[in-house]
Scaffold this active site. Structure first.
Site, mmCIF file in Angstrom:
data_model
loop_
_atom_site.group_PDB
_atom_site.id
_atom_site.type_symbol
_atom_site.label_atom_id
_atom_site.label_comp_id
_atom_site.label_asym_id
_atom_site.label_seq_id
_atom_site.Cartn_x
_atom_site.Cartn_y
_atom_site.Cartn_z
ATOM 1 N N PRO A 2 46.971 75.932 57.104
ATOM 2 C CA PRO A 2 46.748 77.052 58.027
ATOM 3 C C PRO A 2 45.646 76.715 59.032
ATOM 4 O O PRO A 2 44.614 76.160 58.674
ATOM 5 C CB PRO A 2 46.305 78.191 57.095
ATOM 6 N N GLU A 3 45.892 77.035 60.302
ATOM 7 C CA GLU A 3 44.921 76.795 61.363
ATOM 8 C C GLU A 3 44.476 78.152 61.928
ATOM 9 O O GLU A 3 44.810 79.192 61.367
ATOM 10 C CB GLU A 3 45.548 75.910 62.451
#
Ligand SMILES: [Zn+2]
Length: 271
Positions: A2-3
Site C-alpha cells: 500500500p502506498e
C-alpha cells in the site's frame, strides 16, 4: 505494498469506524506485530483508550488516543486493516484485533507479517525522519527540482525514498514517470526544468487520482470494509508488462531497478 493513495483511503474509511470508540481489549494472535513496547505492555496500555483521530503520514497510519500515547501502524507488503463484528469468524493471517465498544474490532490481517504497530508517547520516534508529503502545500515544483538536483541517482529510486518524499512507492512512481515522459533510470541531476515541472504535476495527479479511485488492489489491498480499490484498472504502465502503451502502442517493458520491478514505455520514456 500500500502506498499513499491506499493508506489515505484506509484512513478515510477508519475515521467514521474508529473515532470516538473506546478500545476494550487487544488480542494478539501473533504478538510479533507489536514493535513497541512489549506485547504485554501494549495489551495493558491500550485498554480503555478512546480513538480521538486518525491521520496519515507517508505510508503510516496514526491513531491519536486519549491519554499520552499514540498508536502508529505500517502495513508494509501485505497488511490490511479491516473493521469487522466481534462475532465474525477470524480471517486467515489475523495478527491483532483491537476490540471496540460497539461490538466491532479493528483487525490487522497480514499474510507476510512485515507490518507493525508502535504504541509510543512521541510519534517522532517512529515517523520523525520521514521526507516531505507530496500533497502538502509545502511541496511544489521548485521544491522537487531542488530535491532532484541535490542528488545524483536514477530518478525512480529517489521518488520511492521515504526519507526524501514520503508516501510514493513502486506503482505510483512508475505511473508518475510515465505521465511526465521520463525514463525511470534518468539521473536526477540531469533533469531539465521543464521535466521537473512535468514530474511534479504528474506526481500530484497520479496520487490524487489514486485516492479518488480508492487505491489499487493489485495485491492484498482492501479498504477497511473489505471492498477493493479500483485505481489499478486505470494504471497506464504499472503491472502492464507486454501490453500496448495507451499513447504509442509500444509494448510496456519491465526491468529491475535496484531490485524493484519497474514498468515503463521504452518509446514515450526514452533513456
Ligand atoms: Zn508509449
Amino acid at each position: 505494498m500500500p502506498e499513499l493513495p491506499e493508506v489515505e483511503t484506509i484512513k478515510n474509511g477508519l475515521i467514521p469506524a474508529l473515532v470516538g470508540r473506546r478500545i476494550l481489549k487487544a488480542s494478539l494472535p501473533w504478538p510479533g506485530q507489536v514493535r513497541r513496547p512489549s506485547p504485554d505492555q501494549f495489551r495493558q496500555d491500550i485498554v480503555g483508550r478512546v480513538v480521538e483521530g486518525v491521520r496519515r503520514r507517508g505510508k503510516y497510519l496514526i491513531l491519536d488516543l486519549s491519554g499520552p500515547l499514540t498508536l502508529i501502524l505500517h502495513l508494509k507488503m501485505t497488511g490490511c486493516l479491516l473493521v469487522r463484528p466481534w462475532d465474525a469468524s477470524p480471517l486467515p493471517h489475523t495478527r491483532a484485533i483491537l476490540c471496540l465498544d460497539n461490538y466491532t474490532g479493528l483487525n490487522f490481517v497480514d499474510q507476510r507479517k512485515f507490518g507493525g504497530m508502535w504504541l509510543v508517547e512521541d510519534e517522532k520516534e517512529v515517523i520523525g525522519r520521514l521526507g516531505i508529503e507530496p500533497l502538502d502545500r509545502s511541496f511544489g515544483a521548485d521544491v522537487l527540482r531542488k530535491l532532484l538536483l541535490s542528488h545524483d541517482v536514477p530518478v525512480k529510486p529517489l521518488l520511492c525514498d521515504q526519507m526524501i518524499i514520503a508516501g510514493i512507492g513502486n506503482m505510483y512512481a512508475d505511473e508518475a514517470l510515465f505521465e511526465a515522459r521520463i525514463h525511470p533510470e534518468r539521473r536526477t541531476r540531469q533533469l531539465k526544468p521543464g521535466e521537473c515541472r512535468r514530474l511534479y504535476q504528474a506526481i500530484c495527479h497520479v496520487l490524487v487520482e489514486g485516492i479518488a479511485r480508492c487505491g489499487a488492489s493489485v495485491s492484498t489491498y482492501q479498504q477497511p470494509d473489505g471492498e477493493p480499490g479500483f485505481a489499478h484498472l486505470f494504471f497506464r504502465v504499472a503491472h502492464r508488462r507486454g501490453e500496448a502503451c495507451y499513447r504509442c502502442e509500444t509494448p510496456i517493458r519491465r526491468i529491475a531497478l535496484r531490485g524493484r520491478g519497474t514498468y515503463f514505455c521504452p518509446r514515450c520514456q526514452r533513456a
